[in-house]
Enzyme design. Structure first.
Site, short mmCIF file in Angstrom:
data_model
loop_
_atom_site.label_atom_id
_atom_site.label_comp_id
_atom_site.label_asym_id
_atom_site.label_seq_id
_atom_site.Cartn_x
_atom_site.Cartn_y
_atom_site.Cartn_z
N SER A 121 -4.35 10.27 6.15
CA SER A 121 -3.17 10.29 6.09
C SER A 121 -2.47 11.93 6.21
O SER A 121 -3.34 12.58 5.52
CB SER A 121 -2.14 9.87 4.95
N TYR A 145 -1.92 9.49 -4.00
CA TYR A 145 -2.14 8.73 -2.69
C TYR A 145 -2.94 9.84 -1.80
O TYR A 145 -4.00 9.51 -1.31
CB TYR A 145 -0.89 8.48 -1.90
N LYS A 149 -6.99 10.10 -0.73
CA LYS A 149 -7.32 10.15 0.79
C LYS A 149 -8.44 11.19 1.19
O LYS A 149 -9.20 11.06 1.79
CB LYS A 149 -5.92 10.07 1.60
#
Lengths: 334, 334
Positions: A121, A145, A149
């Site tokens: 992402s 998050y 990642k």
């Protein structure tokens, strides 16, 4: 050929399932088995090639069962979205980090490394982006998050170097148009704007008209994921991480394109009530140059009109084309 | 105050145990309990403050028992060395990555985040370093060891941002002079050269006289680790990763300093049989500027003579100084 999709029932996953079934082939081979892993698999189409594995990716024994008969290509899509992972840290930690590491570890194979396409992402960059944003930007994730990642990206690179998993990482921008349901995404407004406009409903936009974001349709995203799997010659030491090309559009540009498709009169349905935090996170994204990704054959939707068309007409006949060229792409360099 | 050291029986761990027992205090408080975790704890000194936990850090239940009565400061030193972790991937994966993540996760505390000092490594940079090496160099680890260190660094930063673990990461250079025993370190030659010379034994050096490396004594390293724990005002958003200042010395400079201490006649004991791979990995390290780390109070040994003195005279009375100022430091900016 055996292909696995984790998060197969997610927004991108469902589009990928449809597209792979329609193509029928991957990396020059017939797809005999398409293995779907998700916590819930209702709504997935009926097809004799599908193998449903209902459960959590955090269940290591389940992953072992799924992989027991061998695997050729894995699309690892499942993740807890940024907002949800920030609020429910443990859940994001288990799914986005630990389960990804466990999957990677189970995929390690020194004789015939499986191809892995990992959906990373743009959250890995964090919010404080350089004005001239490139594919080489430093990673400074500001949420768990994006941190997780970025960590999994490193693991993929390392196992690629070791020639144990043939990984390819794509950094995805905001993908539209997601269904209007709670999804834990802070960028949900991007999809909500499109869906509301298309359905002729009033929408109160939480960022300003001037807010600029990075956009991609699910269909375009899936084309890129498949292209990543098809790439040949990804040698142990070669590049494994690509920032996907993105459409850099302001909300105003998107509304213009929506109005051109759905009628100028609908403009009045959109009102603006900018949220300072959201505007800071998603509303000041700079242009992004991605020459390496483009040279490798990745692409964005082309322009705002194509984005709207790809995002909001997912059931057009083009989509079922066996060639996989279901995408409407306008040429428009980023 | 309760302090935990993982890898307490390692080369740096033993020095840290001695130093903390001698200081008796940390962060302005008396150390009541010094908890030692290692697979083997024989040889650790006798002291009523010591609590021995013998076992593997990969045992999550053991970590829970160790932390059961609360913890104020953790020095997380244990790791499988680079060469060993590369050869025995699964072991490095379990110890260097998964166990570190488990420890971090168990340390999460939203009311009173414990201080964590994490021993990272210059291995995070990889081998292809810029000529003008700085603290801001890109991380391009080339071994699983460096990859896993870089991943844990990110986790530490994230939990610091979340104000759940008050982590401080130090990137360590080659620490000397380790005992001459198999340790899985590709840089073992740095210590072996010092030990051999000090003991008057012949040594066949696997890198050339011109090879330049980054050096630090265990004593200096321990002073830096303690300094990291003592730092106040590490706020959730502030810097948490420091590249330690290093002594950038050629083998010839180190031999000169050894000869000045142990006698010029011992020069003839050293012969050279450069190994191209080792020379590439450890023999071409560029100078490294670390103004941020220096401003934060971290330091290297000062010069080659001080390095030799700190590395090879570990039992001098200075070492037992309660002030912790056991280090011989010559002023010599990097």
């Amino acid at each position: 050929m055996r292909v696995l999709i984790t998060g197969a029932n997610g927004f991108v996953g469902r589009e990928l399932v449809r597209c792979l079934l329609a193509r029928g082939r991957l990396r020059g081979q017939v797809i005999d088995s398409l293995l779907l892993l998700d916590t819930e698999l209702q709504g997935v189409p009926q097809d004799p090639r599908l193998r449903r594995h209902c459960g959590s990716i955090t269940d290591a024994a389940l992953i072992r069962r799924v992989l027991a008969d061998g695997i050729d290509v894995v699309f690892h899509l499942v993740s807890i979205a940024g907002g949800a992972a920030e609020e429910h840290y443990e859940l994001g930690y288990q799914v986005n980090l630990l389960a990804s590491l466990e999957l990677l570890n189970q995929l390690r194979n020194k004789t015939l490394p499986p191809v892995l396409v990992y959906a990373s992402s743009v959250a890995v960059y964090g919010g404080d982006l350089p004005t001239k944003m490139t594919e080489h930007a430093e990673l400074r994730p500001e949420l768990s998050y994006g941190t997780h990642k970025a960590m999994v990206e490193r693991a993929v690179i390392d196992l690629g170097r070791r020639a144990e998993v043939d990984g390819r990482v794509l950094r995805l921008p905001g993908i539209v148009a997601r269904p209007r349901e709670p999804n834990g995404l802070r960028s949900a407004f991007m999809s909500d704007l499109l869906r509301s406009f298309a359905e002729g409903e009033a929408y109160r936009c939480p960022v300003s008209e001037q807010a600029t974001a990075w956009w991609m349709s699910a269909r375009c995203c899936v084309n890129n994921l498949i292209h990543a799997a098809e790439l040949n010659g990804v040698e142990p030491g070669s590049q494994r991480v690509w920032q996907l090309p993105v459409l850099h559009l302001s909300i105003a540009q998107v509304v213009d394109a929506l109005a051109a498709s759905y009628g100028q009169e609908r403009r009045s349905l959109v009102s603006y009530a900018p949220d300072a935090h959201l505007e800071a996170l998603f509303g000041r994204l700079p242009p992004l140059k991605t020459p390496l990704a483009r040279a490798a054959g990745f692409s964005h939707d082309g322009n705002a009109a194509a984005l709207i068309r790809n995002a909001l007409n997912p059931a057009t006949p083009r989509h079922l084309s066996l060639t996989g060229d279901s995408l409407y792409v306008a040429t428009n360099p980023d």
